[in-house]
Design an enzyme around this catalytic site. Structure first.
Site, PDB file in Angstrom:
ATOM      1  N   LYS A   1       0.714  -1.332  -0.072  1.00 33.28           N
ATOM      2  CA  LYS A   1      -0.125   0.019   0.003  1.00 33.28           C
ATOM      3  C   LYS A   1       1.155   1.476  -0.006  1.00 33.28           C
ATOM      4  O   LYS A   1       1.966   1.309   0.561  1.00 33.28           O
ATOM      5  CB  LYS A   1      -0.899  -0.020   1.151  1.00 33.28           C
ATOM      6  CG  LYS A   1      -2.065  -0.726   1.199  1.00 33.28           C
ATOM      7  CD  LYS A   1      -2.982  -0.476   0.181  1.00 33.28           C
ATOM      8  CE  LYS A   1      -3.952   0.629   0.423  1.00 33.28           C
ATOM      9  NZ  LYS A   1      -4.980   0.264   1.259  1.00 33.28           N
TER      10      LYS A   1
ATOM     11  N   GLU B   1      -6.430  12.899   1.632  1.00 29.50           N
ATOM     12  CA  GLU B   1      -7.710  12.356   2.536  1.00 29.50           C
ATOM     13  C   GLU B   1      -7.683  13.134   3.696  1.00 29.50           C
ATOM     14  O   GLU B   1      -8.710  13.541   4.090  1.00 29.50           O
ATOM     15  CB  GLU B   1      -7.305  11.085   2.890  1.00 29.50           C
ATOM     16  CG  GLU B   1      -7.517  10.285   1.846  1.00 29.50           C
ATOM     17  CD  GLU B   1      -7.177   8.611   2.189  1.00 29.50           C
ATOM     18  OE1 GLU B   1      -8.047   7.765   1.985  1.00 29.50           O
ATOM     19  OE2 GLU B   1      -6.235   8.220   2.725  1.00 29.50           O
TER      20      GLU B   1
ATOM     21  N   GLN C   1     -17.161  35.105  23.267  1.00 30.15           N
ATOM     22  CA  GLN C   1     -15.964  34.762  23.575  1.00 30.15           C
ATOM     23  C   GLN C   1     -15.803  33.387  22.848  1.00 30.15           C
ATOM     24  O   GLN C   1     -14.563  33.261  22.622  1.00 30.15           O
ATOM     25  CB  GLN C   1     -15.870  34.583  25.186  1.00 30.15           C
ATOM     26  CG  GLN C   1     -14.825  33.895  25.385  1.00 30.15           C
ATOM     27  CD  GLN C   1     -14.551  33.747  27.054  1.00 30.15           C
ATOM     28  OE1 GLN C   1     -14.692  35.042  27.693  1.00 30.15           O
ATOM     29  NE2 GLN C   1     -14.726  32.632  27.638  1.00 30.15           N
TER      30      GLN C   1
HETATM   31  N1  ARG Z   1     -12.603  37.340  26.893  1.00 27.67           N
HETATM   32  C1  ARG Z   1     -13.907  38.171  26.359  1.00 27.67           C
HETATM   33  C2  ARG Z   1     -14.240  37.574  25.107  1.00 27.67           C
HETATM   34  O1  ARG Z   1     -13.419  37.119  24.278  1.00 27.67           O
HETATM   35  C3  ARG Z   1     -13.543  39.404  26.398  1.00 27.67           C
HETATM   36  C4  ARG Z   1     -14.640  40.599  26.487  1.00 27.67           C
HETATM   37  C5  ARG Z   1     -15.263  40.275  27.754  1.00 27.67           C
HETATM   38  N2  ARG Z   1     -15.998  41.219  27.988  1.00 27.67           N
HETATM   39  C6  ARG Z   1     -16.941  41.160  29.033  1.00 27.67           C
HETATM   40  N3  ARG Z   1     -17.744  41.997  29.230  1.00 27.67           N
HETATM   41  N4  ARG Z   1     -16.974  40.086  29.861  1.00 27.67           N
HETATM   42  O2  ARG Z   1     -15.277  38.145  24.325  1.00 27.67           O
END
Ligand code: ARG
Length: 468
Positions: A284, A291, A323
């Site tokens: 083979k 793939e 987030q």
């Molecule tokens: N770690 C957060 C994100 O990636 C940053 C913003 C957070 N803002 C808040 N109000 N907790 O979205």
């Protein structure tokens, strides 16, 4: 590391299970350099508006540079209790220069800060992917030049259809990836918009000059609406869509290479260095690279679906759901970059078995359309010609022959318009060379398409977008 910067309102400590659950530092630490670069620009903007003094700004910038060094040298302590990259850097800054460091977060919020960081990250990665695709495009053009006269059978429904030049087939991929590059460049215009200074959602009471921040960070525009600035993730969705389409191109190419490398097709030999063996079957040689590219396309499409679904019911403005945009984004960037790289390395090393491809193009009635065209040329309406050739195909099949194997007499039993010149008319090379309609497979056309592609690549070379 110090206590949480937002602890004031709380009388109880955060449960450790919540800290672990909400923390994103393992994912977003990747943004540290942009976070620091953005904070430095923000600090200069605060100083320009006399919100902090020049001396304070210098102290903050020194602190931020020190943190950058600590992270780069692996001396920085990451800890789930500090949630994300912004909190890590700011807490450390407050440790380094307490009173002054505490002034940095004036006139901004993490909501605009994260939007800024991701935009800075994504414009760099988008440019680097455009450059990688540029390299790949050069590979396709070089390969098409090398195989400019090589004949292959063309397929529809995976059934042999009409003969083609391999170069024409390769240039089809050039077109597909050219569109991907165009889409990325277009996407870049909407990525490169500066959100900082929109603060939590409503803008800020401080007299900051957002255009100055944008200028310092090389942004072409500033976001026009503070609510939109902190809740917009269209630019990520766009990038993920473009990446998904691009991966589909790779996946289709992979599928073809996988088929072409089977004993059934036997059109190509994959380079040993890009294939793998079987732990049990000694004979083979498996096409694992195509793939895996085909397989990873699933995750890239999945990342787009994950983000579309995550965004679909979010009220304005920022919500913590957002987030979750980073892991799919980073995964897509990494996967796409890796696929482009491995393809640009592998393609030039593939050997095309020209005689097998040409042989395959000589059987399977790839000349049937041309025989119909021949009759049309002699005044027979196309539908009638199509029917007559269909009968001839059926006759040839019953005798296990090709159309061009039939005698003139046998052919004339279907139409007395057929003459001796039918045999040269049905030669593969002639069939190809007659397809001169713009975009068709005639050698002259393909040579022109290659020359045009070479020129467009040369023109583009000094105009490739770049961000650092
Ligand atoms: N770690 C957060 C994100 O990636 C940053 C913003 C957070 N803002 C808040 N109000 N907790 O979205």
């Amino acid at each position: 590391m110090s206590d949480k910067l937002w602890q004031g309102r709380f009388s109880e400590k955060t449960a450790s299970v919540v800290e672990a659950f909400t923390s994103s530092i393992q994912v977003d630490r990747r943004l540290y350099a942009y976070d620091i670069q953005g904070s430095i620009a923000h600090c200069k903007t605060l100083a320009k508006a006399s919100i902090i003094s020049e001396a304070e700004a210098s102290e903050i910038i020194r602190g931020l540079e020190q943190i950058r060094l600590e992270i780069e040298e692996g001396r920085f302590h990451f800890d789930d209790r500090q949630e994300d990259i912004h909190m890590h850097i700011e807490s450390r800054l407050v440790e380094i220069c307490e009173t002054v460091g505490s002034k940095l977060h004036t006139a901004r919020s993490r909501n605009d800060q994260i939007a800024l960081d991701v935009r800075m990250y994504l414009r760099v990665e988008t440019c680097s992917i455009i450059r990688q695709l540029y390299r790949l495009q050069n590979v396709f053009v070089a390969l098409a030049k090398k195989h400019v006269d090589t004949i292959i059978p063309g397929y529809t429904h995976l059934q042999r259809a009409q003969p083609l030049l391999l170069s024409h087939h390769l240039m089809a991929y050039f077109e597909m990836f050219a569109r991907d590059m165009g889409r990325l460049e277009d996407c870049l215009r909407r990525i490169n918009v500066m959100p900082l200074g929109c603060a939590a959602l409503a803008g800020t009471t401080y007299p900051i000059d957002r255009s100055y921040t944008a200028e310092l960070l090389g942004f072409d525009a500033i976001s026009a609406n503070s609510i939109d600035a902190v809740s917009d993730r269209d630019f990520i969705l766009e990038f993920l869509s473009v990446a998904g389409i691009c991966m589909i191109h790779f996946s289709r190419l992979s599928e073809e290479l996988i088929l072409w490398s089977t004993s059934e097709f036997n059109f190509i030999e994959l380079p040993d260095a890009f294939a793998t063996g079987s732990s049990i079957m000694p004979q083979k040689k498996n096409p694992d690279v195509p793939e895996l590219v085909r397989g990873r396309t699933g995750a890239v499409i999945g990342n787009l679906m994950a983000l579309l679904t995550m965004m679909k019911s979010l009220p304005l403005a920022y919500n913590r759901d957002m987030q979750e945009d980073k892991a799919p984004l980073f995964d897509t960037v990494d996967t796409l970059a890796a696929c482009i790289e491995i393809y640009a390395d592998m393609l030039p090393e593939i050997s095309f078995k020209e005689s097998n491809m040409q042989k395959a193009a000589s059987s399977g009635f790839l000349d049937a359309t041309d025989m119909a065209d021949y009759l049309v040329m002699r005044g027979i309406p196309f539908r009638e010609a199509h029917h007559l050739v269909g009968e001839a195909v059926s006759f040839a099949l019953s005798r296990d022959k090709e159309l061009h194997d039939l005698t003139l007499e046998q052919l004339r039993s279907f139409s007395d318009q057929i003459q001796q010149d039918i045999f040269s008319y049905l030669q593969i090379r002639q069939m190809i060379e007659r397809r001169t309609s713009y975009g068709g497979t005639a050698g002259k056309n393909v040579r022109q398409a290659i020359a045009k592609a070479e020129k467009s690549l040369a023109d583009k070379q000094s105009h490739l977008p770049d961000f650092r």
